[in-house]
Design an enzyme around this catalytic site. Structure first.
Site, short mmCIF file in Angstrom:
data_model
loop_
_atom_site.label_atom_id
_atom_site.label_comp_id
_atom_site.label_asym_id
_atom_site.label_seq_id
_atom_site.Cartn_x
_atom_site.Cartn_y
_atom_site.Cartn_z
N HIS A 186 0.82 -1.22 0.00
CA HIS A 186 0.00 0.00 0.00
C HIS A 186 0.85 1.27 0.00
O HIS A 186 0.30 2.38 -0.08
CB HIS A 186 -0.93 0.02 1.21
CG HIS A 186 -1.95 -1.07 1.22
ND1 HIS A 186 -2.79 -1.32 0.15
CD2 HIS A 186 -2.28 -2.00 2.17
CE1 HIS A 186 -3.57 -2.35 0.43
NE2 HIS A 186 -3.28 -2.77 1.65
N ASP A 221 -2.70 -10.72 -2.37
CA ASP A 221 -3.20 -10.30 -1.06
C ASP A 221 -4.70 -10.02 -1.13
O ASP A 221 -5.25 -9.74 -2.20
CB ASP A 221 -2.45 -9.02 -0.66
CG ASP A 221 -2.70 -8.58 0.76
OD1 ASP A 221 -1.93 -8.98 1.64
OD2 ASP A 221 -3.66 -7.83 0.99
N HIS A 223 -6.17 -7.40 -0.14
CA HIS A 223 -6.36 -6.00 -0.51
C HIS A 223 -5.59 -5.67 -1.79
O HIS A 223 -4.51 -6.20 -2.02
CB HIS A 223 -5.88 -5.08 0.61
CG HIS A 223 -6.50 -5.35 1.93
ND1 HIS A 223 -5.93 -6.20 2.87
CD2 HIS A 223 -7.64 -4.87 2.49
CE1 HIS A 223 -6.70 -6.23 3.95
NE2 HIS A 223 -7.75 -5.44 3.74
N ASP A 310 -4.14 -12.96 3.93
CA ASP A 310 -5.35 -12.41 4.54
C ASP A 310 -6.61 -12.67 3.73
O ASP A 310 -7.71 -12.29 4.13
CB ASP A 310 -5.21 -10.91 4.84
CG ASP A 310 -4.56 -10.13 3.71
OD1 ASP A 310 -4.20 -10.73 2.68
OD2 ASP A 310 -4.41 -8.91 3.86
#
Length: 373
Positions: A186, A221, A223, A310
């Site tokens: 990110h 991931d 996200h 995740d």
């Protein structure tokens, strides 16, 4: 969209079954981690107006290390490649901010123990703030990336861990796993966000590119890897692909939509494959087949794999529903690309199954490819 992805999965499976050669030796893997990565210890983040304990805790390290050691993998400490590979991705203004902001923040009257922004610019103009609160708003995208006294040191060694894994693959290793914590995908070229400070996968990809390779980044991931996307969005020398929960209703919200395909020279070199919330193993693997086909068409000769755990059905973020066994299937599908691979750890938060999930992934990765391929 699912039927299209499933048909791509079938086509991609046929291509893989017809491919000649066995690809890189998958029976061994180098693992890198530095103890300084434990020092970053974020206390809180803000979710829906509620202050909660940060799930990005140092204890994640022990759960992930256990998986590698259960498989008999030796964990090495990375060397120090210095600032140049990091500055190849991140601006010097931003790097200066990360190194100095906690000390400057702490000198403010009434300052809290962590640097957390309380204002963000409408647009980032040529005006560069002088006050620590303004700098925090300029260089931190959200409240999920608090900066403590040891954040820079841990982030620096997290990046060096990714660099060491990249260098191992460049020297001829079939694969290398970088246990990067804090994570990185990110973080943009000049902003922290979502637990991330330095864009580890992007740093690894840039390192490989400058060594004469043609890398693709595949982010699996939960996200979207918005930081990695931003670094390469206007470039055509690195392909970026991300499979993630649909950001229409999930972090990071503003990036990761299917229409984001790159800009300028990079148009067509970014692929986002958002998944409906609650998608499980089969839907994820169908998207992965589509991603694999795009990587093949790009002609990548090296893969940087942003490994997020995740997407697990029991992860605290509860966005997707991949099973422990599903991570093994995902690893097998990624390994079937037959590319030398830098595996960079991203998300995957504390749950009783975290060790088992990484162990499932790495064990499947290390399993030799079937003979005759």
């Amino acid at each position: 969209m699912a039927p299209d992805r499933l048909s791509v999965a079938s086509a991609c499976g046929k291509l893989l079954s017809q491919a000649g050669g066995s690809g890189p030796d998958r029976s061994a893997m180098q693992v890198f981690f530095h103890e300084a990565q434990r020092q970053h210890d974020p206390q809180h983040f803000l979710v829906a107006g509620t202050l909660r304990p940060s799930p990005e805790q140092p204890a994640r390290i022990d759960a992930l290390l256990a998986a590698a050691r259960n498989l008999g993998l030796e964990v090495q400490s990375p060397g120090d490649a210095g600032m140049a590979p990091i500055a190849a991705v991140h601006s010097t203004d931003y790097l200066s901010f990360l190194q100095t902001i906690h000390e400057r923040w702490s000198a403010l009257s009434g300052a809290g123990p962590e640097v957390v922004p309380n204002i963000h610019p409408e647009g980032r103009s040529l005006v560069y703030p002088a006050h620590p609160a303004g700098l925090a708003g300029y260089h931190q995208a959200d409240t999920a990336c608090p900066i403590g006294p040891h954040t820079w040191h841990s982030a620096y060694w997290s990046a060096q861990t990714a660099i060491a894994a990249a260098d191992a693959v460049l020297r001829g290793a079939a694969s290398a796993y970088a246990l990067c914590r804090p994570p990185g995908h990110h973080a943009t070229s000049d902003r922290a966000g979502g637990f991330c400070f330095l864009s580890n996968a992007a740093i690894a990809a840039e390192r490989c590119l400058r060594a004469g390779r043609r890398p693709a980044v595949l982010d699996i991931d939960l996200h979207h890897g918005n930081g990695t996307q931003q670094v390469f969005y206007e470039r055509q020398d690195v392909l970026t692909v991300s499979i993630h929960a649909d950001p229409s209703r999930f972090y990071p919200f503003f990036w990761g939509h299917a229409g984001e395909r790159g800009a300028g020279p990079g148009h067509g070199y970014n692929l986002n494959l958002p998944l409906a919330l609650g998608t499980g193993d089969d839907g994820f693997l169908a998207a992965l087949a589509e991603a694999s086909e795009r990587i093949r068409l790009f002609g990548a000769d090296l893969l940087v794999l942003a490994v997020g755990l995740d997407a697990f059905e029991g992860d605290p973020f509860a966005g997707l529903a991949v099973t422990t066994g599903g991570f093994g299937r995902i690893a097998t599908a990624c390994a079937s690309l037959g590319l030398p691979t830098v595996l960079v750890q991203e998300g995957g938060y504390l749950s009783p199954e975290l060790t088992r999930n990484l162990e499932s992934f790495l064990a499947s990765w290390l399993r030799p490819a079937p003979s005759g391929r």
